[in-house]
Design a protein around this motif. Structure first.
Motif, PDB file in Angstrom:
ATOM      1  N   THR A 250     -12.124   7.801  -2.724  1.00  0.00           N
ATOM      2  CA  THR A 250     -11.238   8.965  -2.791  1.00  0.00           C
ATOM      3  C   THR A 250     -11.713   9.996  -3.808  1.00  0.00           C
ATOM      4  O   THR A 250     -11.454  11.187  -3.649  1.00  0.00           O
ATOM      5  CB  THR A 250      -9.803   8.522  -3.145  1.00  0.00           C
TER       6      THR A 250
ATOM      7  N   ASN B 110       0.814   4.366  -2.821  1.00  0.00           N
ATOM      8  CA  ASN B 110       0.640   5.761  -2.418  1.00  0.00           C
ATOM      9  C   ASN B 110       1.848   6.609  -2.816  1.00  0.00           C
ATOM     10  O   ASN B 110       1.709   7.759  -3.249  1.00  0.00           O
ATOM     11  CB  ASN B 110       0.443   5.851  -0.904  1.00  0.00           C
TER      12      ASN B 110
ATOM     13  N   LYS C 239       0.842  -1.199   0.000  1.00  0.00           N
ATOM     14  CA  LYS C 239       0.000   0.000   0.000  1.00  0.00           C
ATOM     15  C   LYS C 239       0.877   1.248   0.000  1.00  0.00           C
ATOM     16  O   LYS C 239       0.578   2.222  -0.717  1.00  0.00           O
ATOM     17  CB  LYS C 239      -0.903  -0.019   1.240  1.00  0.00           C
ATOM     18  N   SER C 240       1.930   1.235   0.781  1.00  0.00           N
ATOM     19  CA  SER C 240       2.833   2.387   0.838  1.00  0.00           C
ATOM     20  C   SER C 240       3.453   2.668  -0.526  1.00  0.00           C
ATOM     21  O   SER C 240       3.628   3.825  -0.917  1.00  0.00           O
ATOM     22  CB  SER C 240       3.940   2.146   1.863  1.00  0.00           C
TER      23      SER C 240
ATOM     24  N   SER D  41      -8.242   3.091  -5.071  1.00  0.00           N
ATOM     25  CA  SER D  41      -8.329   4.421  -4.471  1.00  0.00           C
ATOM     26  C   SER D  41      -7.193   5.315  -4.952  1.00  0.00           C
ATOM     27  O   SER D  41      -7.396   6.490  -5.260  1.00  0.00           O
ATOM     28  CB  SER D  41      -8.297   4.314  -2.943  1.00  0.00           C
ATOM     29  N   VAL D  42      -5.995   4.754  -5.008  1.00  0.00           N
ATOM     30  CA  VAL D  42      -4.834   5.515  -5.487  1.00  0.00           C
ATOM     31  C   VAL D  42      -4.979   5.808  -6.975  1.00  0.00           C
ATOM     32  O   VAL D  42      -4.686   6.919  -7.436  1.00  0.00           O
ATOM     33  CB  VAL D  42      -3.537   4.741  -5.212  1.00  0.00           C
TER      34      VAL D  42
ATOM     35  N   ASP E 275      -4.281  -0.626  -6.673  1.00  0.00           N
ATOM     36  CA  ASP E 275      -5.056  -0.001  -5.611  1.00  0.00           C
ATOM     37  C   ASP E 275      -6.026   1.004  -6.243  1.00  0.00           C
ATOM     38  O   ASP E 275      -5.623   2.054  -6.737  1.00  0.00           O
ATOM     39  CB  ASP E 275      -4.117   0.715  -4.638  1.00  0.00           C
TER      40      ASP E 275
ATOM     41  N   SER F  71      -2.513   1.646 -11.052  1.00  0.00           N
ATOM     42  CA  SER F  71      -2.236   0.921  -9.814  1.00  0.00           C
ATOM     43  C   SER F  71      -3.299  -0.139  -9.522  1.00  0.00           C
ATOM     44  O   SER F  71      -4.465   0.008  -9.880  1.00  0.00           O
ATOM     45  CB  SER F  71      -2.166   1.908  -8.639  1.00  0.00           C
TER      46      SER F  71
ATOM     47  N   TYR G  51       1.919   7.756  -6.495  1.00  0.00           N
ATOM     48  CA  TYR G  51       1.050   8.915  -6.726  1.00  0.00           C
ATOM     49  C   TYR G  51       1.687  10.196  -6.192  1.00  0.00           C
ATOM     50  O   TYR G  51       1.749  11.219  -6.888  1.00  0.00           O
ATOM     51  CB  TYR G  51      -0.301   8.669  -6.050  1.00  0.00           C
ATOM     52  N   LEU G  52       2.201  10.136  -4.979  1.00  0.00           N
ATOM     53  CA  LEU G  52       2.796  11.333  -4.382  1.00  0.00           C
ATOM     54  C   LEU G  52       4.122  11.698  -5.032  1.00  0.00           C
ATOM     55  O   LEU G  52       4.520  12.861  -5.023  1.00  0.00           O
ATOM     56  CB  LEU G  52       2.961  11.128  -2.874  1.00  0.00           C
TER      57      LEU G  52
END
Length: 244
Positions: free
Chosen positions: A186, A118, A114-115, A150-151, A148, A146, A121-122
């Motif tokens: 999100t 994220n 998960k990290s 939400s990301v 994920d 991704s 994206y960041l």
């Protein structure tokens, strides 16, 4: 047949069965030992894999936390004295420059966590903060694919905004429509609709009004509904994420 005879026969059968089993074990001892070793090895690999997975997950979380601490550092205001022992940044670009390498490390080395998702994206967002538009776009595209959801939604939303800012409205519209068709926690559908309606205000004003009316009717109790209502009344409404 008396009891003693039956007992003797049972005892003989047990002895024969035991002897047969021992003989089979002796004949197949090598195979049994190999199979036992294989089972032990498999168990060891599974345990080691679990430990390694947990260690990597923890390492990813630690690095991501360090990057987020930097990214969340407040910017100093002109004339504001620096607090002793507190690292501060004068501009968003300076702050992003410090956080970006850590996000990149997490995204590159821990992509399945998960990290890692994220961080990808960041990493794109910090690249944009630094003015590295091409790098930021590529990072956001990767985050948009991704695993994920939400990301991926956040990345597509940011990417659509970038497309609009750089004069690529058809691509922005396509992404907003994707987000409306497949909303997430999100990026709710109303959030994407607001941006799409805002984009349409100058090119398709009637379509913009239709979208605002739809948001107002479907999301009356939300900030999106309030913004849409203000837009329909002709008032200047803050955009999503801006203070009202």
């Amino acid at each position: 047949m008396d009891t003693q005879t039956r007992h003797a026969l049972k005892q003989d059968s047990f002895v024969q069965a035991t002897a047969s089993s021992i003989s089979w074990v002796d004949a197949h001892r090598s195979a049994i030992i190999k199979a036992s070793i294989a089972v032990v090895v498999v168990i060891g690999v599974v345990l080691a894999g679990g430990i390694a997975y947990n260690n990597r997950s923890e390492r990813a979380a630690v690095l991501f936390g360090q990057a987020m601490d930097i990214y969340n550092t407040p910017l100093t205001q002109p004339g504001q004295p620096a607090e002793p022992g507190l690292k501060t940044y004068a501009t968003a670009a300076d702050r992003a420059k410090a956080a970006h390498p850590l996000f990149e490390e997490v995204a590159s080395n821990y992509s399945w966590f998960k990290s890692g998702a994220n961080a990808r994206y960041l990493g794109g967002m910090t690249a944009l903060d630094m003015g590295q538009m091409s790098t930021g776009e590529n990072e956001l595209k990767q985050a948009g694919d991704s695993h994920d959801g939400s990301v991926a939604s956040l990345a597509k939303f940011a990417l659509a905004g970038l497309y609009h800012q750089t004069g690529r409205d058809p691509q922005a519209i396509e992404l907003y429509q994707q987000l409306i068709a497949k909303p997430s926690l999100t990026v709710p559908a109303s959030m994407a609709k607001l941006q799409l309606a805002s984009l349409y205000e100058t090119t398709k004003p009637e379509e913009a009004k239709r979208l605002y009316a739809e948001i107002k009717d479907q999301d009356k109790a939300t900030a999106a509904g309030q913004i849409a209502a203000q837009k329909l009344q002709g008032g200047a409404a803050p955009g999503p994420g801006q203070p009202q």
